[in-house]
Enzyme design. Structure first.
Site, PDB file in Angstrom:
ATOM      1  N   TYR A   1       0.499  -1.456  -0.112  1.00 58.55           N
ATOM      2  CA  TYR A   1       0.184   0.049   0.154  1.00 58.55           C
ATOM      3  C   TYR A   1       0.648   0.627   0.473  1.00 58.55           C
ATOM      4  CZ  TYR A   1      -4.424  -1.900   0.092  1.00 58.55           C
ATOM      5  OH  TYR A   1      -5.478  -2.865   0.213  1.00 58.55           O
TER       6      TYR A   1
ATOM      7  N   THR B   1     -13.894  -0.613 -16.118  1.00 59.52           N
ATOM      8  CA  THR B   1     -14.262  -1.588 -15.012  1.00 59.52           C
ATOM      9  C   THR B   1     -14.058  -2.811 -15.609  1.00 59.52           C
ATOM     10  OG1 THR B   1     -14.846  -2.353 -12.860  1.00 59.52           O
ATOM     11  CG2 THR B   1     -16.716  -1.254 -14.500  1.00 59.52           C
ATOM     12  N   SER B   2     -13.639  -3.826 -15.325  1.00 58.23           N
ATOM     13  CA  SER B   2     -13.891  -5.512 -16.132  1.00 58.23           C
ATOM     14  C   SER B   2     -15.710  -5.656 -15.232  1.00 58.23           C
ATOM     15  CB  SER B   2     -12.735  -6.226 -15.796  1.00 58.23           C
ATOM     16  OG  SER B   2     -12.607  -6.488 -14.044  1.00 58.23           O
TER      17      SER B   2
ATOM     18  N   HIS C   1     -14.694   1.867  -3.108  1.00 52.37           N
ATOM     19  CA  HIS C   1     -14.165  -0.018  -1.960  1.00 52.37           C
ATOM     20  C   HIS C   1     -12.832   1.287  -0.608  1.00 52.37           C
ATOM     21  CE1 HIS C   1     -14.911  -2.347  -5.425  1.00 52.37           C
ATOM     22  NE2 HIS C   1     -15.622  -2.225  -5.212  1.00 52.37           N
TER      23      HIS C   1
HETATM   24  N1  APR Z   1      -9.163   3.727 -20.809  1.00 46.34           N
HETATM   25  C1  APR Z   1     -10.522   3.211 -20.129  1.00 46.34           C
HETATM   26  N2  APR Z   1     -10.569   1.641 -19.918  1.00 46.34           N
HETATM   27  C2  APR Z   1      -9.526   0.660 -19.651  1.00 46.34           C
HETATM   28  C3  APR Z   1      -8.221   1.436 -19.941  1.00 46.34           C
HETATM   29  C4  APR Z   1      -7.997   2.393 -20.383  1.00 46.34           C
HETATM   30  N3  APR Z   1      -7.100   3.383 -21.409  1.00 46.34           N
HETATM   31  N4  APR Z   1      -7.244   0.431 -20.000  1.00 46.34           N
HETATM   32  C5  APR Z   1      -7.861  -0.455 -19.368  1.00 46.34           C
HETATM   33  N5  APR Z   1      -9.274  -0.039 -19.453  1.00 46.34           N
HETATM   34  C6  APR Z   1      -9.943  -1.609 -18.499  1.00 46.34           C
HETATM   35  C7  APR Z   1      -9.867  -2.466 -19.271  1.00 46.34           C
HETATM   36  O1  APR Z   1     -10.459  -3.361 -20.218  1.00 46.34           O
HETATM   37  C8  APR Z   1     -10.278  -3.803 -18.016  1.00 46.34           C
HETATM   38  O2  APR Z   1     -11.401  -4.219 -18.225  1.00 46.34           O
HETATM   39  O3  APR Z   1     -10.086  -1.749 -17.415  1.00 46.34           O
HETATM   40  C9  APR Z   1     -10.363  -2.698 -17.276  1.00 46.34           C
HETATM   41  C10 APR Z   1      -9.568  -2.534 -15.570  1.00 46.34           C
HETATM   42  O4  APR Z   1     -10.015  -3.941 -15.091  1.00 46.34           O
HETATM   43  P1  APR Z   1      -9.849  -4.481 -13.760  1.00 46.34           P
HETATM   44  O5  APR Z   1      -8.692  -4.616 -13.666  1.00 46.34           O
HETATM   45  O6  APR Z   1     -10.379  -5.830 -13.805  1.00 46.34           O
HETATM   46  O7  APR Z   1     -10.123  -3.331 -12.840  1.00 46.34           O
HETATM   47  P2  APR Z   1     -11.403  -3.088 -11.392  1.00 46.34           P
HETATM   48  O8  APR Z   1     -12.659  -3.047 -12.694  1.00 46.34           O
HETATM   49  O9  APR Z   1     -11.280  -1.806 -11.408  1.00 46.34           O
HETATM   50  O10 APR Z   1     -10.686  -3.750 -10.825  1.00 46.34           O
HETATM   51  C11 APR Z   1     -12.596  -3.675  -9.211  1.00 46.34           C
HETATM   52  O11 APR Z   1     -11.222  -5.170  -7.922  1.00 46.34           O
HETATM   53  O12 APR Z   1      -9.061  -5.889  -7.017  1.00 46.34           O
HETATM   54  C12 APR Z   1     -10.212  -5.083  -6.947  1.00 46.34           C
HETATM   55  O13 APR Z   1     -11.159  -4.022  -5.368  1.00 46.34           O
HETATM   56  C13 APR Z   1      -9.990  -3.795  -6.371  1.00 46.34           C
HETATM   57  O14 APR Z   1     -11.562  -2.074  -7.403  1.00 46.34           O
HETATM   58  C14 APR Z   1     -10.644  -3.082  -7.892  1.00 46.34           C
HETATM   59  C15 APR Z   1     -12.143  -4.073  -7.948  1.00 46.34           C
END
Ligand code: APR
Length: 240
Positions: free
Chosen positions: A63, A183-184, A115
């Site tokens: 962190y 977000t994924s 979060h």
């Molecule tokens: N612009 C838009 N989207 C993007 C970009 C960009 N430049 N670069 C990557 N992405 C997309 C990817 O294709 C993917 O779908 O952002 C997404 C990121 O997904 P994750 O890495 O899974 O992150 P997130 O969805 O925020 O994760 C959710 O999981 O690990 C926990 O607490 C953590 O808040 C987090 C939560």
């Protein structure tokens, strides 16, 4: 883009759900992307109460790295475009899964941190808090009350802050337009917020498809810092 801009122009209430991709163009790793945190680290070791109980020093080392990276990072054109989108819309809520405070640093007003955040640590014993301007030193982890200082983030297996969650649910249910950015959509309950109301026009901004894509009326397969400024431009051209 034209249709989405038209919907935003007539919307009374807009709900925005963001994830790590929103900050990718600020130089911050995502979680599940190619160089993502979870490619290099084990979730259960670094982002769970059990992992923290087993090895708090390793958790804080991670962190602290993130806190320093967030301080060095700057909001990108996507963050800034969202603050511009706030202007013409009577009500806009940004519910973010990110703990990097970049929406606030960009000047956005109505932010819900689903979060948590990394601005302070909280004692697991007495709930005392300390600011995290430069992270937390290893010798500060143990608190005199017998508790331990932990980051104010939501770990896997933990509930989201109730008041934040309620506000997010209400805002999503009221929305005319829902934007899902970077977000994924693999983590719940946050991802479910985009599916809160059948009335809303749902748009996804993400270079890749996600678990929510099939539920969206519009998908823009571009990075956030490209698509959002273009959306603001399109919106402005429609007002003329
Ligand atoms: N612009 C838009 N989207 C993007 C970009 C960009 N430049 N670069 C990557 N992405 C997309 C990817 O294709 C993917 O779908 O952002 C997404 C990121 O997904 P994750 O890495 O899974 O992150 P997130 O969805 O925020 O994760 C959710 O999981 O690990 C926990 O607490 C953590 O808040 C987090 C939560």
């Amino acid at each position: 883009m034209q249709e989405l801009a038209r919907r935003l122009r007539t919307a009374h209430s807009v709900f925005v759900l963001t994830g790590a991709g929103m900050s990718a163009e600020s130089g911050l790793p995502t979680f599940r992307g190619v160089d993502g945190y979870w490619q290099k680290h084990r979730v259960e070791e670094l982002a769970s109460p059990q992992g923290f109980a087993r090895d708090p020093k390793t958790v804080w080392r991670w962190y602290n790295e993130r806190i320093h990276a967030y301080k060095r990072a700057e909001p990108n054109a996507g963050h800034r475009a969202l603050t511009e989108l706030e202007e013409p819309v009577p009500e806009m809520t940004i519910a973010t899964q990110n703990v990097d405070s970049l929406h606030a640093r960009a000047g956005s007003k109505n932010i819900l941190e689903l979060h948590g955040h990394l601005r302070e640590a909280r004692c697991t014993g007495c709930a005392a808090t300390v600011p995290l301007d430069n992270g937390l030193d290893e010798n500060q982890i143990e608190h005199e009350c017998g508790g331990r200082f932990r980051p104010q983030v939501v770990w896997f297996g933990e509930a989201l802050p109730r008041h934040v969650w309620r506000k997010a649910e209400d805002a999503a249910a009221r929305a005319d337009v829902i934007l899902v950015i970077g977000t994924s959509a693999q983590v719940y309950p946050a991802a479910a917020l985009a599916l809160q109301n059948d009335r809303a026009y749902i748009a996804e901004i993400n270079p890749d498809a996600t678990g929510l894509s099939a539920h969206c009326h519009c998908v823009i397969r571009e990075p956030a810092a490209v698509a959002l400024p273009a959306l603001v431009k399109t919106l402005q051209s429609q007002y003329r």
